[in-house]
Scaffold this motif. Structure first.
Motif, PDB file in Angstrom:
ATOM      1  N   ALA A  22       0.827  -1.207   0.000  1.00  0.00           N
ATOM      2  CA  ALA A  22       0.000   0.000   0.000  1.00  0.00           C
ATOM      3  C   ALA A  22       0.861   1.257   0.000  1.00  0.00           C
ATOM      4  CB  ALA A  22      -0.934  -0.004   1.205  1.00  0.00           C
ATOM      5  N   VAL A  23       1.934   1.247   0.787  1.00  0.00           N
ATOM      6  CA  VAL A  23       2.808   2.422   0.853  1.00  0.00           C
ATOM      7  C   VAL A  23       3.610   2.552  -0.449  1.00  0.00           C
ATOM      8  CG1 VAL A  23       4.693   3.532   2.107  1.00  0.00           C
ATOM      9  CG2 VAL A  23       2.922   2.338   3.368  1.00  0.00           C
ATOM     10  N   MET A  29       6.734  11.578  -4.282  1.00  0.00           N
ATOM     11  CA  MET A  29       7.729  11.707  -3.220  1.00  0.00           C
ATOM     12  C   MET A  29       7.230  12.653  -2.128  1.00  0.00           C
ATOM     13  SD  MET A  29      10.484  10.686  -1.974  1.00  0.00           S
ATOM     14  CE  MET A  29      11.728  10.045  -3.024  1.00  0.00           C
ATOM     15  N   GLU A  30       6.520  13.705  -2.516  1.00  0.00           N
ATOM     16  CA  GLU A  30       5.986  14.658  -1.552  1.00  0.00           C
ATOM     17  C   GLU A  30       4.983  13.977  -0.612  1.00  0.00           C
ATOM     18  OE1 GLU A  30       3.973  17.955  -3.412  1.00  0.00           O
ATOM     19  OE2 GLU A  30       5.064  19.357  -2.140  1.00  0.00           O
ATOM     20  N   ALA A  31       4.135  13.110  -1.166  1.00  0.00           N
ATOM     21  CA  ALA A  31       3.148  12.401  -0.353  1.00  0.00           C
ATOM     22  C   ALA A  31       3.821  11.405   0.587  1.00  0.00           C
ATOM     23  CB  ALA A  31       2.140  11.687  -1.247  1.00  0.00           C
ATOM     24  N   VAL A  32       4.817  10.694   0.099  1.00  0.00           N
ATOM     25  CA  VAL A  32       5.527   9.720   0.945  1.00  0.00           C
ATOM     26  C   VAL A  32       6.256  10.452   2.070  1.00  0.00           C
ATOM     27  CG1 VAL A  32       7.336   7.972   0.989  1.00  0.00           C
ATOM     28  CG2 VAL A  32       5.720   8.006  -0.888  1.00  0.00           C
ATOM     29  N   VAL A  61      -2.655  19.526   3.251  1.00  0.00           N
ATOM     30  CA  VAL A  61      -2.828  18.074   3.371  1.00  0.00           C
ATOM     31  C   VAL A  61      -3.655  17.548   2.208  1.00  0.00           C
ATOM     32  CG1 VAL A  61      -3.801  16.237   4.803  1.00  0.00           C
ATOM     33  CG2 VAL A  61      -2.562  18.108   5.876  1.00  0.00           C
ATOM     34  N   LYS A  62      -4.705  18.282   1.833  1.00  0.00           N
ATOM     35  CA  LYS A  62      -5.545  17.861   0.716  1.00  0.00           C
ATOM     36  C   LYS A  62      -4.748  17.831  -0.588  1.00  0.00           C
ATOM     37  CE  LYS A  62      -9.851  18.886  -1.741  1.00  0.00           C
ATOM     38  NZ  LYS A  62      -9.448  18.039  -2.803  1.00  0.00           N
ATOM     39  N   ALA A  63      -3.910  18.851  -0.798  1.00  0.00           N
ATOM     40  CA  ALA A  63      -3.119  18.924  -2.025  1.00  0.00           C
ATOM     41  C   ALA A  63      -2.104  17.784  -2.111  1.00  0.00           C
ATOM     42  CB  ALA A  63      -2.400  20.266  -2.109  1.00  0.00           C
ATOM     43  N   PRO A  69      -3.142   9.603  -5.640  1.00  0.00           N
ATOM     44  CA  PRO A  69      -3.762   8.261  -5.633  1.00  0.00           C
ATOM     45  C   PRO A  69      -3.029   7.301  -4.687  1.00  0.00           C
ATOM     46  CG  PRO A  69      -3.337   9.020  -7.880  1.00  0.00           C
ATOM     47  CD  PRO A  69      -2.684   9.991  -6.960  1.00  0.00           C
ATOM     48  N   GLY A  70      -3.783   6.662  -3.826  1.00  0.00           N
ATOM     49  CA  GLY A  70      -3.237   5.648  -2.929  1.00  0.00           C
ATOM     50  C   GLY A  70      -2.699   6.165  -1.614  1.00  0.00           C
ATOM     51  N   ALA A  71      -2.601   7.486  -1.435  1.00  0.00           N
ATOM     52  CA  ALA A  71      -2.015   8.024  -0.203  1.00  0.00           C
ATOM     53  C   ALA A  71      -2.909   7.762   1.008  1.00  0.00           C
ATOM     54  CB  ALA A  71      -1.734   9.517  -0.355  1.00  0.00           C
TER      55      ALA A  71
END
Length: 132
Positions: A22-23, A29-32, A61-63, A69-71
């Motif tokens: 899932a991760v 990269m920004e989301a991870v 956080v929304k952005a 997708p998947g975050a």
């Protein structure tokens, strides 16, 4: 050279767990990085309420998480739950549940793997543009 002059066997890589998969499905990269920061803060200070709740209506956080997708799926796989609070979506670590450093290491491994993939893709694009 392996034992007795034999070459050691090359085994296929281990299949990732559901949480790791899932991760690793998050390709930003920004989301991870944000997932890492949220999980790390919650693991280091487990009783601090401000680290156990994330408003998805927050513009930053929304952005980063909400639009990637998947975050949100990765966050729920790591132990967060998606709930409604005051009419807006919120990610919360349920009461009685605590995140640990093992989950932080899973996110760090996914971050390192994504960084390598992005670097390899960039190197491939640079090489193909030089040949053209």
């Amino acid at each position: 050279m392996g034992y007795g002059g034999y070459v050691s066997a090359k085994l296929p890589p281990a299949k990732p767990s559901e949480v790791e998969a899932a991760v690793q499905a998050v390709k930003s990269m920004e989301a991870v990085e944000m997932i890492h920061k949220l999980v790390y803060n919650c693991a280091v200070q487990p009783k601090e309420d401000k680290y156990r709740k994330v408003r998805l209506a927050n513009p930053k956080v929304k952005a980063i998480l909400g639009d990637t997708p998947g975050a949100v799926d990765a966050m729920t796989a790591l132990g967060w739950s998606l709930e409604e609070a005051d009419g807006e979506p919120v990610l919360v670590v349920p009461a009685g549940k605590f995140l640990n450093m093992q989950q932080v290491r899973v996110v760090e491994a996914a971050r390192d793997k994504l960084a390598k993939e992005l670097k390899d893709a960039q190197r491939h694009n640079n090489a193909s543009s030089l040949l053209a």
